[in-house]
Design a protein around this motif. Structure first.
Motif, PDB file in Angstrom:
ATOM      1  N   TYR A 270       0.840  -1.196   0.000  1.00 39.34           N
ATOM      2  CA  TYR A 270       0.000   0.000   0.000  1.00 39.34           C
ATOM      3  C   TYR A 270       0.871   1.240   0.000  1.00 39.34           C
ATOM      4  O   TYR A 270       1.918   1.276   0.661  1.00 39.34           O
ATOM      5  CB  TYR A 270      -0.911   0.002   1.225  1.00 39.34           C
ATOM      6  CG  TYR A 270      -1.991  -1.038   1.106  1.00 39.34           C
ATOM      7  CD1 TYR A 270      -3.248  -0.721   0.595  1.00 39.34           C
ATOM      8  CD2 TYR A 270      -1.737  -2.366   1.488  1.00 39.34           C
ATOM      9  CE1 TYR A 270      -4.222  -1.690   0.457  1.00 39.34           C
ATOM     10  CE2 TYR A 270      -2.708  -3.344   1.351  1.00 39.34           C
ATOM     11  CZ  TYR A 270      -3.949  -2.995   0.833  1.00 39.34           C
ATOM     12  OH  TYR A 270      -4.911  -3.947   0.691  1.00 39.34           O
ATOM     13  N   SER A 271       0.439   2.248  -0.721  1.00 40.66           N
ATOM     14  CA  SER A 271       1.190   3.500  -0.755  1.00 40.66           C
ATOM     15  C   SER A 271       1.327   4.058   0.651  1.00 40.66           C
ATOM     16  O   SER A 271       0.369   4.072   1.416  1.00 40.66           O
ATOM     17  CB  SER A 271       0.454   4.500  -1.644  1.00 40.66           C
ATOM     18  OG  SER A 271       0.873   5.815  -1.344  1.00 40.66           O
ATOM     19  N   TYR A 272       2.554   4.494   1.012  1.00 40.76           N
ATOM     20  CA  TYR A 272       2.760   5.082   2.335  1.00 40.76           C
ATOM     21  C   TYR A 272       1.982   6.383   2.470  1.00 40.76           C
ATOM     22  O   TYR A 272       1.585   6.769   3.554  1.00 40.76           O
ATOM     23  CB  TYR A 272       4.245   5.406   2.555  1.00 40.76           C
ATOM     24  CG  TYR A 272       5.132   4.196   2.703  1.00 40.76           C
ATOM     25  CD1 TYR A 272       4.594   2.922   2.879  1.00 40.76           C
ATOM     26  CD2 TYR A 272       6.514   4.335   2.691  1.00 40.76           C
ATOM     27  CE1 TYR A 272       5.419   1.820   3.021  1.00 40.76           C
ATOM     28  CE2 TYR A 272       7.349   3.240   2.839  1.00 40.76           C
ATOM     29  CZ  TYR A 272       6.789   1.984   2.991  1.00 40.76           C
ATOM     30  OH  TYR A 272       7.608   0.908   3.137  1.00 40.76           O
TER      31      TYR A 272
ATOM     32  N   SER B  52      -0.869   7.589   0.429  1.00 45.66           N
ATOM     33  CA  SER B  52      -2.331   7.634   0.278  1.00 45.66           C
ATOM     34  C   SER B  52      -3.012   6.367   0.774  1.00 45.66           C
ATOM     35  O   SER B  52      -4.243   6.290   0.761  1.00 45.66           O
ATOM     36  CB  SER B  52      -2.678   7.831  -1.200  1.00 45.66           C
ATOM     37  OG  SER B  52      -2.296   6.677  -1.928  1.00 45.66           O
TER      38      SER B  52
ATOM     39  N   ALA C 242      -0.751  -0.083  -4.056  1.00 44.94           N
ATOM     40  CA  ALA C 242       0.243   0.438  -4.996  1.00 44.94           C
ATOM     41  C   ALA C 242       0.000  -0.100  -6.402  1.00 44.94           C
ATOM     42  O   ALA C 242       0.120   0.627  -7.392  1.00 44.94           O
ATOM     43  CB  ALA C 242       1.645   0.076  -4.524  1.00 44.94           C
TER      44      ALA C 242
ATOM     45  N   ARG D  67      -2.545   1.810  -8.349  1.00 45.92           N
ATOM     46  CA  ARG D  67      -2.080   3.118  -8.811  1.00 45.92           C
ATOM     47  C   ARG D  67      -1.104   2.994  -9.973  1.00 45.92           C
ATOM     48  O   ARG D  67      -1.143   3.764 -10.928  1.00 45.92           O
ATOM     49  CB  ARG D  67      -1.420   3.887  -7.653  1.00 45.92           C
ATOM     50  CG  ARG D  67      -2.465   4.356  -6.648  1.00 45.92           C
ATOM     51  CD  ARG D  67      -1.914   5.396  -5.722  1.00 45.92           C
ATOM     52  NE  ARG D  67      -1.361   6.552  -6.431  1.00 45.92           N
ATOM     53  CZ  ARG D  67      -0.560   7.444  -5.858  1.00 45.92           C
ATOM     54  NH1 ARG D  67      -0.210   7.285  -4.609  1.00 45.92           N
ATOM     55  NH2 ARG D  67      -0.124   8.458  -6.538  1.00 45.92           N
TER      56      ARG D  67
ATOM     57  N   ALA E 154       6.894   9.803  -6.453  1.00 49.13           N
ATOM     58  CA  ALA E 154       7.112   8.818  -5.388  1.00 49.13           C
ATOM     59  C   ALA E 154       8.530   8.916  -4.838  1.00 49.13           C
ATOM     60  O   ALA E 154       8.750   8.775  -3.635  1.00 49.13           O
ATOM     61  CB  ALA E 154       6.836   7.406  -5.917  1.00 49.13           C
TER      62      ALA E 154
ATOM     63  N   ASP F  68       7.922   7.200  -1.320  1.00 47.54           N
ATOM     64  CA  ASP F  68       6.777   6.297  -1.213  1.00 47.54           C
ATOM     65  C   ASP F  68       7.188   4.954  -1.811  1.00 47.54           C
ATOM     66  O   ASP F  68       6.920   4.645  -2.964  1.00 47.54           O
ATOM     67  CB  ASP F  68       5.581   6.901  -1.965  1.00 47.54           C
ATOM     68  CG  ASP F  68       4.291   6.182  -1.640  1.00 47.54           C
ATOM     69  OD1 ASP F  68       4.359   5.087  -1.042  1.00 47.54           O
ATOM     70  OD2 ASP F  68       3.225   6.722  -1.988  1.00 47.54           O
TER      71      ASP F  68
ATOM     72  N   ILE G  52       5.225   2.452  -4.116  1.00 45.39           N
ATOM     73  CA  ILE G  52       4.983   3.003  -5.452  1.00 45.39           C
ATOM     74  C   ILE G  52       6.287   2.994  -6.279  1.00 45.39           C
ATOM     75  O   ILE G  52       6.299   2.611  -7.452  1.00 45.39           O
ATOM     76  CB  ILE G  52       4.444   4.448  -5.363  1.00 45.39           C
ATOM     77  CG1 ILE G  52       3.146   4.488  -4.547  1.00 45.39           C
ATOM     78  CG2 ILE G  52       4.244   5.039  -6.747  1.00 45.39           C
ATOM     79  CD1 ILE G  52       1.939   4.025  -5.298  1.00 45.39           C
TER      80      ILE G  52
END
Lengths: 424, 329, 334
Positions: free
Chosen positions: B81-83, B85, B89, B92, B288, B293, B296
């Motif tokens: 998971y994106s740090y 949002s 990942a 996205r 990113a 991030d 990502i």
């Protein structure tokens, strides 16, 4: 330039199919203008084999390419005429370009580029020395022969005069042919004919071999395939440039026999370019000997081989190993072919520097002289015997002409070696 | 070796390289100074909070566990998971993929459509004005940084002439195509074309110039060969001599070089996206990187690297297919 | 390393080729600008001057809106500004002299290009020669590693590495200023270390491939076998026999790579990852925000890049034509 005094006259005959007059092909290189073909005249009769023989660098291959208008930049045909007998073609051009027509003969060099191109295939065709490089490595052999068949088929379907520069097959047609098989240049019928042609030149399993690539063929087989490709257009004149040089001896004989048979069958004329006198003796009816861009002697095979007048021809014939008399030493001609660069060429007999019978008269350019019948030679000896009192001093040319100087760097050693072996 | 066998072997090689890419990308985080926690946690976070965040992100595990976890996730297309949002990942990354592919394909089309005819014209009109123009163009083309070219196009074409819009693309290619049969309107495609024209030219110019150069020199080589003379000797129309015979043999080696240049295309796409704020992988990865991030960053780099390997494998297969001479080593 | 015959070819090709002369001229221009930037520059390239901001280059005019006091109140007045000899290439958004920035930018581009290409060449050639000379496992391992490296587009990899490692720079004292020859110029020159190392890191693979190919074929040569049979050590054979013979293709590749690296450096600076602000790519990024009002800020540095890269590419063509090392196509790019 050479023929101002005595205009060269081709002994004309009713049976002539091709009359080449004063053909000049020059290359415009960085080192200077190279006169590769310098006022060459000869005639080829119908169903005849005309041989052009000479050392490498004598301009014989360029002559062959000039006949088909295949000389490429920096080379250009700069003068002369190639009269080609074709009644239909003459009729077609009589109105529009009267200067290019003489009776049934048409001067090919005076036609437009597109019209000349249209003659390739159906009128003139060519086989090359090295079949492996004359075939496109990434197309099948059958496809490439079928292309030649197709050219002939389309030529018959269209009157010559309406054929455009692209012969009705432009980029648009090609691109649509890539997508739609039925728009492809080569149709099924032509592919079948290509297989027949392969069979005709003696290739076993022609249907399978047609789908193979050139790299899958042996040298001899590929040479046969190339002959098939050249014959596809049923040409009037087949130009064969060293057709057997790249092959080994047994296959050479097979290919020559094949050419002979096919010629008898189709009645075409052959212009055979070779440095091999054995091939000439075996194949040719008439022959021209080339030296330094000129034909120095020509006539029937008997004229030239049995009764050579020009010392060069004599030397050439002397250098053939005679299998009947193995004890005889080889007699190569001393020196090398000049490099043909215009500025290096003095206005004289080009052979004088190598000629054992060079005289003061040879310092003027000799015109062509009739020996008798069809036999002609570009040599003062036709007019009279060698006169020792007029002989040029030994070493007369050494260091005096730029031509020797330029040619000498790599070749003096060879020449000296040859001298050493021949002066016994 | 047969073609099929060759393709299988080449694909396995490709998979091996993709695994290498994944490993290298994974390692990247461990050689980078600073912990991801620094970027995620508030500046005044207590050690306890930091430890909790690290545990939540799985960063407290030994490295090999994290690596195996990551590999296992990848096989299920899970990139974490994106740090920033907290969205998946993978979603996205894949949402950004079409824009980059569209840009790369459009640029390739521009390059091929212009370069091959230019190269052929150049080679067949040697030492004539057309040749000098094409040679000059290709020299300048391979020497121009594409981000600057993009800015100059914006300056001249958008700012001065007002012809094309600037800024991010308004519609994707696929939605635009769907509009055609759903609404019966070409408006979507027209908008798509208007937005992609300048980026495609920006990215495509280098390749147009490069392929023009290669085509020209290749054609000059091929046209000097004996088979071309033989094709002319049999009376083949010049069009076929040039395109069917000479160009065919010219393009075979060019395809390999283009395969090698694919990386340049993708790299160029990243920076072209930055110039035109194009919503592709390039802008995603740059953002990113700036915010560290990691999910990502890793996801985009893996997709870019794997995409490169896959396309390269396809190019190799294509090469083997069109070139009967190929030796499958 | 370069035989007399090659030297003759180089001279001959140079005489005959106008493009080679143009290339050498452009390259000289860049080298001289980079070397003597402190002496040539009319102003300190880092000196801001809001009063003189956004002045157009010599020979151009620009409309500018300024706020002025007119009759006791603030009004927006449109004034026409002309370029002057004072700032022949105009000034940027904060009034820095563009001409001086272009001269100093040549330093960054050239240094990163030359050092980056040299580091890439040394690394790549070492790896490639080792792999090609020893073959077997070493070769397999190194080449698989090279494949993985090649799977990342060099720009993407460079962006990721520089972005993540952070821009490390080293200030180098400027000898001209130290010697007191150029007062008022920056005392140090900022050399972007990370960028240089990263561009070398993403480009060494091309050298490795070529060197490996050369080593593979040279290993079979008689004289190499002879040297080995006489007990010469591997290192000696590689240095004395293999390396000199693969010198030409590597030289040509290194030349082309200088161009590729200059492009790459400018892209990194453009994205804001370089760590120095005296770079053509950095100026283009700055000028991008002023396209509507001051076109020259983004345009002129780009022209400088194009000129420098064309010069190097032309020299690469010249070397390739003269030395004919048989490198197919180009590599790198950006």
């Amino acid at each position: 330039m050479v023929d101002d005094d005595i205009p060269s006259t081709v002994a004309t005959s009713e049976e002539d199919l091709l009359r080449v007059e004063d053909l000049e092909t020059r290359f415009f290189t960085e080192e200077g203008q190279v006169n590769a073909v310098d006022g060459v005249s000869f005639a080829v009769r119908e169903s005849d084999v005309f041989g052009i023989v000479g050392e490498s660098g004598s301009g014989k291959s360029v002559t062959a390419l000039s006949l088909l208008d295949l000389v490429e930049s920096p080379g250009r045909i700069t003068g002369g005429h190639i009269w080609y007998r074709n009644a239909d073609l003459a009729e077609e051009h009589r109105e529009r370009t009267p200067e290019a027509v003489d009776g049934d003969f048409v001067d090919v060099l005076q036609l437009s580029e597109g019209q000349r191109r249209a003659l390739r295939g159906p009128s003139f065709s060519m086989i090359f020395q090295d079949a492996m490089s004359a075939f496109n490595p990434s197309l099948t052999v059958g496809e490439q022969i079928a292309e030649a068949v197709e050219v002939q088929r389309r030529a018959e379907a269209n009157p010559r005069s309406v054929r455009s520069k692209t012969q009705g097959y432009g980029l648009g047609s090609y691109l649509s042919g890539l997508v739609l098989p039925q728009r492809d240049f080569v149709n099924r019928q032509s592919k079948l004919e290509a297989i027949e042609l392969l069979e005709k030149v003696g290739i076993p399993d022609p249907a399978e071999r047609a789908d193979e690539y050139p790299s899958q063929f042996s040298g001899g087989m590929l040479q046969r395939a190339m002959i098939a490709m050249a014959l596809a257009g049923e040409p009037d004149v087949l130009v064969a440039d060293e057709p057997t040089t790249a092959l080994d001896v047994t296959i050479q004989a097979q290919i020559l026999n094949l050419l002979k048979d096919l010629q008898a069958e189709t009645d075409m004329s052959i212009v055979l370019i070779t440095h091999n006198l054995g091939v000439v003796a075996r194949m040719c009816d008439r022959v021209g000997v080339m030296y330094a861009g000129e034909i120095v002697e020509r006539g029937t095979l008997e004229d030239v081989f049995d009764d050579p007048v020009h010392p060069y021809t004599q030397g050439l014939l002397g250098s053939v190993p005679d299998l009947d008399r193995p004890g005889d030493r080889l007699h190569p001609i001393k020196g090398n072919v000049p490099d043909l660069i215009d500025s290096h060429m003095d206005d004289r007999c080009y052979f004088a520097d190598r000629c054992p019978k060079a005289m003061e008269r040879c310092l003027d350019p000799p015109g062509e002289r009739q020996v008798g019948g069809e036999h002609a030679a570009r040599c003062v000896l036709v007019d009279g015997e060698y006169d020792e009192s007029e002989a040029l001093a030994d070493g007369y040319f050494e260091g005096s002409t730029a031509g020797d100087a330029a040619a000498s760097e790599g070749s003096t050693a060879d020449a000296a070696a040859e001298e050493a072996t021949s002066d016994d | 070796m047969s073609l099929a066998k060759f393709l299988v072997r080449r694909s396995l090689q490709g998979l091996f390289v993709i695994w290498g890419v994944v490993t290298a990308v994974f390692m990247l985080r461990f050689v980078t100074p600073g912990s991801p926690v620094d970027f995620v946690a508030p500046l005044d976070a207590s050690p306890e909070l930091r430890a909790r965040i690290a545990a939540e992100l799985g960063l407290d595990q030994p490295m090999y566990i994290q690596y195996l976890d990551y590999l296992w996730g990848l096989l299920q297309l899970d990139m974490g998971y994106s740090y920033i949002s907290s969205t998946p990942a993978a979603a996205r990354v894949f949402a950004r993929l079409p824009a980059t592919i569209e840009l790369a394909v459009a640029a390739t089309v521009v390059a091929i459509v212009f370069s091959i005819p230019l190269g052929v014209i150049s080679a067949t009109n040697r030492h004539e004005p057309a040749d000098y123009a094409a040679t000059g163009f290709s020299l300048v083309g391979i020497s121009t940084p594409n981000f600057w070219l993009g800015i100059m196009l914006v300056l001249l074409v958008s700012v001065q002439l007002g012809w094309f819009p600037t800024g991010r693309r308004a519609i994707g290619f696929w939605p635009a195509v769907q509009l055609i049969w759903q609404e019966g309107t070409l408006a979507g495609i027209v908008v798509w074309l208007r937005y992609i024209t300048l980026p495609a030219i920006t990215l495509g110019t280098y390749f147009t110039a490069l392929i023009t150069r290669l085509t020209r020199s290749g054609m000059l080589d091929e046209l000097g060969k004996e088979y071309v003379r033989a094709a002319r000797a049999k009376g083949l129309p010049e069009t076929l001599v040039r395109y069917k015979h000479a160009l065919r043999n010219t393009l075979i080696p060019i395809i390999t070089i283009l395969g090698l240049q694919l990386g340049t295309l993708i790299g160029g796409a990243v920076i072209t996206e930055a110039v035109f704020t194009w919503p592709g992988l390039g802008t995603l990865v740059i953002d990113a990187i700036n915010s560290r991030d990691w999910p990502i960053i890793q996801g985009s780099l893996i997709v870019i690297g794997a995409g490169f390997v896959i396309v390269n494998t396809i190019v190799d297969g294509l090469y083997a297919y069109i070139n009967p001479q190929v030796v499958y080593e | 390393m370069i035989s007399d015959r090659l030297k003759r070819n180089l001279k001959k090709e140079f005489r005959n080729s106008l493009l080679a002369k143009v290339g050498v001229f452009l390259m000289l221009l860049v080298v001289l600008s980079a070397t003597f930037a402190p002496l040539l520059a009319p102003h300190n390239p880092t000196q801001t001057n809001p009063e003189q901001a956004q002045l157009p280059p010599l020979g151009f005019e620009s409309e500018r809106e300024t706020s002025e006091f007119v009759d006791g109140e603030v009004q927006t007045v449109s004034r026409s500004v002309e370029g002057s000899m004072e700032h022949p290439m105009g000034t940027d958004a904060v009034g820095r002299d563009m001409a001086s920035r272009i001269l100093y930018g040549a330093r960054t581009s050239l240094l990163v290009g030359l050092i980056g290409s040299a580091v890439a060449a040394i690394t790549g050639v070492t790896v490639g020669l080792t792999a090609g000379y020893y073959g077997g496992r070493i070769d397999d391992g190194l080449m698989r590693f090279a494949d993985v490296m090649l799977a990342f587009p060099s720009l993407v990899l460079a962006v990721a590495l520089v972005g993540l490692l952070g821009p490390l720079t080293v200030p180098i004292p400027d000898p001209f200023v130290t010697a007191g020859l150029a007062d008022g110029m920056p005392e140090t020159f900022v050399f972007p270390v990370t960028v240089t190392l990263v561009v070398a890191l993403v480009n060494w693979v091309w050298f490795a491939r070529i060197a490996r190919g050369e080593a593979l074929s040279l290993r079979q040569e008689e004289y190499v076998k002879a040297a080995r049979s006489m007990g010469a050590s591997d290192g000696r054979i590689i240095l004395r026999h293999v390396l000199p013979n693969s010198f030409t293709p590597i030289l040509v590749l290194a030349t082309i790579q200088v161009a590729a690296i200059i492009l790459l450096e400018s892209a990194l600076s453009f994205l804001g990852f370089s760590g120095t602000n005296l770079s053509w790519g950095f100026d283009i990024a700055q000028g991008r925000n002023y396209l509507a009002t001051s076109w020259w800020i983004a345009s002129i540095p780009g022209l400088a890049i194009v000129a420098a890269v064309i010069g190097i590419n032309l020299i690469g063509d010249w070397l390739r034509d003269a030395l004919d090392p048989g490198i197919e196509g180009e590599s790198g790019g950006m």
